[in-house]
Scaffold this motif. Structure first.
Motif, PDB file in Angstrom:
ATOM      1  N   GLU A   1      -7.084   4.178   1.631  1.00 17.08           N
ATOM      2  CA  GLU A   1      -8.228   4.185   0.571  1.00 17.08           C
ATOM      3  C   GLU A   1      -7.663   4.893  -0.539  1.00 17.08           C
ATOM      4  OE1 GLU A   1     -11.091   6.669   2.772  1.00 17.08           O
ATOM      5  OE2 GLU A   1     -11.439   4.974   4.301  1.00 17.08           O
ATOM      6  N   GLY A   2      -6.348   5.432  -0.420  1.00 17.12           N
ATOM      7  CA  GLY A   2      -5.953   6.224  -1.584  1.00 17.12           C
ATOM      8  C   GLY A   2      -6.612   7.337  -1.933  1.00 17.12           C
ATOM      9  N   ASP A   3      -7.060   8.123  -0.685  1.00 12.28           N
ATOM     10  CA  ASP A   3      -7.594   9.454  -1.050  1.00 12.28           C
ATOM     11  C   ASP A   3      -6.639  10.464  -0.612  1.00 12.28           C
ATOM     12  OD1 ASP A   3      -9.331  11.579  -0.667  1.00 12.28           O
ATOM     13  OD2 ASP A   3     -10.900  10.606   0.478  1.00 12.28           O
ATOM     14  N   LYS A   4      -6.113  10.778  -1.685  1.00  9.44           N
ATOM     15  CA  LYS A   4      -5.062  12.223  -1.564  1.00  9.44           C
ATOM     16  C   LYS A   4      -5.621  13.223  -0.805  1.00  9.44           C
ATOM     17  CE  LYS A   4      -3.525  13.841  -5.160  1.00  9.44           C
ATOM     18  NZ  LYS A   4      -2.567  14.064  -6.524  1.00  9.44           N
TER      19      LYS A   4
ATOM     20  N   THR B   1       2.937   5.352  -0.191  1.00  8.83           N
ATOM     21  CA  THR B   1       4.209   6.090  -0.335  1.00  8.83           C
ATOM     22  C   THR B   1       4.108   7.534  -1.456  1.00  8.83           C
ATOM     23  OG1 THR B   1       5.579   4.184   0.123  1.00  8.83           O
ATOM     24  CG2 THR B   1       6.729   5.946  -0.992  1.00  8.83           C
ATOM     25  N   GLU B   2       3.557   7.303  -2.460  1.00  6.80           N
ATOM     26  CA  GLU B   2       3.257   8.394  -3.326  1.00  6.80           C
ATOM     27  C   GLU B   2       2.556   9.340  -2.924  1.00  6.80           C
ATOM     28  OE1 GLU B   2       4.726   8.714  -6.526  1.00  6.80           O
ATOM     29  OE2 GLU B   2       5.973   6.989  -5.877  1.00  6.80           O
ATOM     30  N   ILE B   3       1.542   9.242  -2.163  1.00 10.12           N
ATOM     31  CA  ILE B   3       0.857  10.233  -1.400  1.00 10.12           C
ATOM     32  C   ILE B   3       1.670  11.119  -0.621  1.00 10.12           C
ATOM     33  CG2 ILE B   3      -1.262  10.923  -0.119  1.00 10.12           C
ATOM     34  CD1 ILE B   3      -2.829   8.608  -1.588  1.00 10.12           C
ATOM     35  N   THR B   4       2.373  10.268   0.231  1.00 12.61           N
ATOM     36  CA  THR B   4       2.948  11.019   1.574  1.00 12.61           C
ATOM     37  C   THR B   4       4.211  11.727   0.555  1.00 12.61           C
ATOM     38  OG1 THR B   4       2.435   9.243   2.883  1.00 12.61           O
ATOM     39  CG2 THR B   4       4.395  10.589   3.261  1.00 12.61           C
TER      40      THR B   4
END
Length: 214
Positions: A16-19, A69-72
């Protein structure tokens, strides 16, 4: 093992792209004193492998994969800032991806494993030219150089880096790692002394723990 409810919560947050949702999962694990290596392998690696698999099956877009990848990566650095070494050793490690290897999360995890085990660690990041790796070996004089590669097409670049290091620093200890295997190039491990391959960060951690105990 990290409980499945945490894994699924984090994985769905990535999709969901929910950081913030993902960060709350990490915070819960840290509050429960879950080890950093366990978070890296049982949460970050497993979810990213699944995201990559879904992208390969055309179930996710490139943008979806990049966002996960960016969130992780951000949360990996978040965890990294909370690492407390068991003890400080008077040893140095230099960790880098080989030239044209742009996947750096695995290498960063490996660098953090060195930090966790008390090593003074220098991380050069993604796609580092061989001449820069050699420069930092001269500058920092590390006991270990760690080289990461994820794509089989970079194996020859890996072999070239090892060759250059051994030509200029014959006694240098080198550790190789990454998602890709050596694809029939295992002679790199026997051609030179002090070259080792670890395909998991757990294996690297066990090796460094033995090093600390020696």
């Amino acid at each position: 093992m990290i409980r499945e409810v945490y894994y699924l919560d984090y994985f769905n947050g990535l999709l969901e792209g929910d950081k913030n949702r993902c960060r709350k999962v990490v915070d819960k694990l840290l509050e429960e004193r879950t080890g950093v290596i366990e978070i890296y392998t049982e949460l970050f690696q497993k979810t990213l492998y699944q995201v990559g698999k879904m992208w390969d099956q055309n179930k996710l877009s490139v943008g979806d994969e990049h966002m996960g990848t960016e969130i992780t990566e951000e949360l990996l650095y978040y965890c990294s800032s909370r690492i407390t070494p068991v003890r400080q050793l008077n040893k140095k490690a230099l960790v880098s991806c080989v030239n044209k290897e742009f996947h750096k999360l695995g290498a960063r995890m490996a660098a953090d494993v060195f930090v966790l085990n008390g090593w003074e660690t220098y991380f050069l990041g993604a796609s580092t030219p061989t001449k820069e790796i050699l420069k930092y070996i001269d500058l920092k004089k590390p006991e270990i150089v760690g080289l990461s590669f994820s794509f089989y097409i970079n194996i020859m670049k890996l072999i070239d880096v090892v060759r250059e290091i051994k030509n200029t620093h014959p006694g240098q200890r080198i550790i190789l790692g990454g998602r890709a295997d050596l694809n029939g190039q295992a002679e790199i491990l026997t051609k030179y002394d002090n070259v080792y391959y670890f395909n998991t960060i757990e294996a690297l951690n066990s090796y460094l723990q033995k090093e600390s105990a020696a």
